[in-house]
Write an enzyme that holds these catalytic residues in place. Structure first.
Site, short mmCIF file in Angstrom:
data_model
loop_
_atom_site.label_atom_id
_atom_site.label_comp_id
_atom_site.label_asym_id
_atom_site.label_seq_id
_atom_site.Cartn_x
_atom_site.Cartn_y
_atom_site.Cartn_z
N SER A 47 0.81 -1.23 0.00
CA SER A 47 0.00 0.00 0.00
C SER A 47 0.84 1.27 0.00
O SER A 47 0.35 2.33 -0.39
CB SER A 47 -0.93 0.02 1.22
OG SER A 47 -0.17 -0.10 2.40
N ASP A 356 -4.19 7.32 8.36
CA ASP A 356 -5.31 6.47 8.78
C ASP A 356 -4.93 5.40 9.80
O ASP A 356 -5.65 4.43 9.97
CB ASP A 356 -5.95 5.81 7.55
CG ASP A 356 -4.94 4.95 6.79
OD1 ASP A 356 -3.78 4.87 7.21
OD2 ASP A 356 -5.32 4.35 5.76
N HIS A 359 -1.05 4.31 7.23
CA HIS A 359 -0.29 4.98 6.16
C HIS A 359 0.02 6.43 6.48
O HIS A 359 -0.71 7.05 7.26
CB HIS A 359 -1.10 4.92 4.86
CG HIS A 359 -1.54 3.54 4.52
ND1 HIS A 359 -2.83 3.10 4.75
CD2 HIS A 359 -0.87 2.49 4.01
CE1 HIS A 359 -2.92 1.83 4.38
NE2 HIS A 359 -1.74 1.43 3.94
#
Ligand SMILES: *[C@@H]1O[C@H](CO)[C@@H](O)[C@H](O)[C@H]1NC(C)=O
Ligand SMILES: *[C@@H]1O[C@H](CO)[C@@H](O)[C@H](O)[C@H]1NC(C)=O
Ligand SMILES: *[C@@H]1O[C@H](CO)[C@@H](O)[C@H](O)[C@H]1NC(C)=O
Length: 392
Positions: A47, A356, A359
């Site tokens: 991610s 969040d 990240h």
């Protein structure tokens, strides 16, 4: 950067007067003439560099993801741009489309095989299990790359629109191959309640699989590799909150020391793997980038760098870190048939490091990018736009 180069020049020029002319040649290397002109980027990762891969397969992370830059869901686990986006901008290339994204993609300047939740080693869990990870582990990303390499050339020969959407054959050896993967291999052990020592014990296997993929890309023509190490995961709420961390296991910044120790161990081993790869892949330029140190200095000295929050997530719901694993950023509840957004973003993500709980924000990514672009945190210390060279 400019200042640094001219200082280098003066220093080397001075040396050359007292030694010999060969040093002057080194000084010239600091010049723009050594810029690489990468025609494409091929990225492999999780991610931290997913620009739409997992979203194409499993659905978009919705609002407020993307709010600070794209102003809509953009397949990124961030409020805006990722390190990879800043890398593309810096190399004058458009943002990378995800290989898995069938809609509107243009792969003439590269492709992104990263997906959120990807590991180096294939996992034995599915995505929707607790601690489940992406099915697109690094070996799968390599199969996709291999197929992409072969099939784009078949289609490019057909001409027309294919020619403008697909890369040239010679671009595969001139491209920059970027990697940012490994964090989830560590996290997967924590999700399975493994001890720190158990996680450390499988790191060599993880890195063997990493080396295997780099070698295969080399055999496919890849020559320039830009490899990020893994970040200080002990500073991320989703890891801190997994298991009880004892009070004396937190450092001054509020990060969980044991988890960061494992990340540092992984990075140490990754660096050795890179040294070994350099010995085997004679024509490769492999740059190891210490993003761990940059992220850690941002988190531990956030105020000094203009940030107000260093651990607490900007977007989330409740708790010490504004992070709740059951109600992620953008999470809603139904009250009297009406959907209400309860995991909201903070007012100003540009002064918060963590987006969040998992990240970093776009602002943090930009800060990290600004530190690594000139090679200050790289081994060898080569700037991004010169990463086709083994040394300067
Ligand atoms: C998944 O299971 C196989 C077979 O038991 C095992 O060899 C492999 O190490 C497992 N993978 C991980 C990441 O635990
Ligand atoms: C794809 O991107 C390349 C490079 O940016 C551009 O030259 C080309 O026109 C694009 N093709 C289409 C169909 O948009
Ligand atoms: C890990 O431990 C937690 C808490 O003790 C438990 O709820 C969870 O099921 C365990 N997970 C695994 C994979 O064993």
């Amino acid at each position: 950067m400019r200042v640094m180069i001219s200082t280098l020049w003066i220093l080397l020029l001075y040396c050359s007067i007292i030694t010999n002319y060969s040093v002057v040649a080194v000084a010239v290397a600091g010049d723009d003439s050594k810029k690489c002109e990468f025609p494409a980027i091929y990225n492999f990762g999780d991610s931290n560099s997913d620009t739409g891969g997992l979203s194409a397969a499993f659905g978009q992370p919705g609002y407020p993801y993307g709010e600070s830059f794209f102003h809509h869901a953009a397949g990124r686990y961030c409020d805006g741009r990722l390190l990879l986006d800043f890398i593309a901008e810096n190399l004058d290339l458009p943002y990378l489309n995800a290989f898995l994204d069938a809609v509107g993609s243009n792969f003439s300047h590269g492709a992104n095989f990263a997906t959120a939740g990807s590991t180096i080693r294939p996992q034995n869990t599915t995505l929707h299990q607790v601690g489940g990870f992406s099915p697109f582990s690094l070996n799968v990303q390599f199969y996709q790359f291999n197929d992409f390499h072969r099939r784009t050339q078949i289609f490019r020969k057909k001409g027309g629109i294919y020619k403008t959407l697909l890369p040239k054959a010679e671009d595969f050896s001139r491209a920059l191959y970027t990697f940012d993967i490994g964090q989830n291999d560590l996290a997967s052990g924590y999700f399975q309640n493994m001890s720190i020592d158990q996680v450390k014990a499988y790191v060599p296997d993880v890195l063997d699989q990493f080396k295997y993929v780099v070698k295969n890309i080399y055999e496919n023509g890849g020559r320039s590799f830009w490899i990020h190490n893994t970040g200080p995961v002990g500073c991320l709420p989703y890891i801190i909150e997994l298991h009880k961390v004892k009070p004396d296991e937190f450092d001054k910044a509020g990060c969980a020391i044991p988890y960061n120790e494992v990340a540092k161990f992984f990075n140490h081993e990754l660096k050795s793997a890179v040294v070994q790869l350099r010995k085997e892949l004679h024509l490769a330029a492999i740059t190891y980038v210490d993003v761990y140190s940059v992220k850690y200095s941002l988190i531990s000295q956030a105020k000094k760098h203009g940030f107000k929050e260093h651990l607490r997530a900007c977007c989330g719901h409740g708790g010490k870190y504004n992070y709740n694993k059951k109600i992620g950023c953008g999470g809603k509840v139904k009250i009297d048939g009406k959907e209400i957004l309860i995991a909201k973003p903070c007012k100003d993500p540009s002064v918060v490091v963590n987006w969040d709980g998992v990240h970093l924000t776009q602002a943090a990514n930009k800060w990290v990018f600004d530190q690594i672009v000139d090679g200050s945190f790289s081994d060898p210390p080569i700037p991004l736009n010169m990463a086709c060279h083994k040394h300067l």
